[in-house]
Write a protein that holds these residues in place. Structure first.
Motif, PDB file in Angstrom:
ATOM      1  N   LEU A  12       0.757  -1.533  -0.219  1.00  0.00           N
ATOM      2  CA  LEU A  12       0.228  -0.027   0.058  1.00  0.00           C
ATOM      3  C   LEU A  12       0.646   0.870   0.055  1.00  0.00           C
ATOM      4  CD1 LEU A  12      -3.075   1.233  -0.211  1.00  0.00           C
ATOM      5  CD2 LEU A  12      -2.450   1.566   2.825  1.00  0.00           C
ATOM      6  N   VAL A  13       2.198   1.284   0.716  1.00  0.00           N
ATOM      7  CA  VAL A  13       2.946   2.518   0.964  1.00  0.00           C
ATOM      8  C   VAL A  13       3.827   2.565  -0.447  1.00  0.00           C
ATOM      9  CG1 VAL A  13       5.549   3.465   2.182  1.00  0.00           C
ATOM     10  CG2 VAL A  13       2.895   2.403   3.374  1.00  0.00           C
ATOM     11  N   SER A  15       2.737   1.320  -3.590  1.00  0.00           N
ATOM     12  CA  SER A  15       2.213   1.739  -4.428  1.00  0.00           C
ATOM     13  C   SER A  15       1.684   3.222  -4.480  1.00  0.00           C
ATOM     14  CB  SER A  15       1.050   0.838  -4.690  1.00  0.00           C
ATOM     15  OG  SER A  15      -0.295   1.378  -3.384  1.00  0.00           O
ATOM     16  N   LEU A  16       1.180   3.938  -3.178  1.00  0.00           N
ATOM     17  CA  LEU A  16       1.234   5.321  -2.763  1.00  0.00           C
ATOM     18  C   LEU A  16       2.323   6.193  -3.253  1.00  0.00           C
ATOM     19  CD1 LEU A  16      -1.125   4.768   0.576  1.00  0.00           C
ATOM     20  CD2 LEU A  16      -1.579   5.044  -1.512  1.00  0.00           C
ATOM     21  N   GLY A  19       2.118   6.071  -7.031  1.00  0.00           N
ATOM     22  CA  GLY A  19       1.566   6.753  -7.804  1.00  0.00           C
ATOM     23  C   GLY A  19       1.486   8.841  -7.579  1.00  0.00           C
ATOM     24  N   LEU A  20       2.380   9.133  -6.616  1.00  0.00           N
ATOM     25  CA  LEU A  20       2.512  10.310  -6.280  1.00  0.00           C
ATOM     26  C   LEU A  20       3.665  10.445  -6.772  1.00  0.00           C
ATOM     27  CD1 LEU A  20       2.220  12.550  -4.361  1.00  0.00           C
ATOM     28  CD2 LEU A  20       3.911  11.812  -2.819  1.00  0.00           C
ATOM     29  N   MET A  28      -2.667  13.322  -6.809  1.00  0.00           N
ATOM     30  CA  MET A  28      -1.717  11.509  -6.707  1.00  0.00           C
ATOM     31  C   MET A  28      -2.923  10.953  -7.793  1.00  0.00           C
ATOM     32  SD  MET A  28      -0.757   9.492  -5.384  1.00  0.00           S
ATOM     33  CE  MET A  28      -0.643   8.913  -3.525  1.00  0.00           C
ATOM     34  N   TRP A  30      -4.568   8.498  -8.846  1.00  0.00           N
ATOM     35  CA  TRP A  30      -5.163   7.318  -8.116  1.00  0.00           C
ATOM     36  C   TRP A  30      -5.440   5.926  -8.541  1.00  0.00           C
ATOM     37  CZ3 TRP A  30      -4.981   7.043  -3.303  1.00  0.00           C
ATOM     38  CH2 TRP A  30      -5.360   8.563  -2.477  1.00  0.00           C
ATOM     39  N   ALA A  33      -1.854   4.003  -8.494  1.00  0.00           N
ATOM     40  CA  ALA A  33      -1.773   3.351  -7.127  1.00  0.00           C
ATOM     41  C   ALA A  33      -2.441   2.322  -6.705  1.00  0.00           C
ATOM     42  CB  ALA A  33      -1.826   4.744  -5.907  1.00  0.00           C
TER      43      ALA A  33
END
Length: 63
Positions: A12-13, A15-16, A19-20, A28, A30, A33
């Motif tokens: 999760l971290v 992929s975020l 994405g950022l 972002m 999304w 991500a």
């Protein structure tokens, strides 16, 4: 279950972060991500299913 939670939290971290990084400073991304996280969830689900099916196969072989 703890390994699954840690693995999904890591992805999760990650992929975020991706994405950022892809979107730049504006907003972002999304889609990227969410897609990466969905791929990670599918992979973890497949790994769980594969391990579970091997365990069932091993247990049922002994008569």
């Amino acid at each position: 279950m703890k390994r699954l939670a840690v693995s999904l939290a890591f992805f999760l971290v990650l992929s975020l972060g991706v994405g950022l990084a892809v979107s730049g400073p504006d907003f972002m991304d999304w889609g990227v991500a969410g897609g990466l996280f969905a791929l990670a969830v599918a992979g973890e689900g497949f790994r769980f299913w594969l391990r579970h099916s091997r365990t069932k196969k091993h247990d049922s072989s002994g008569v």
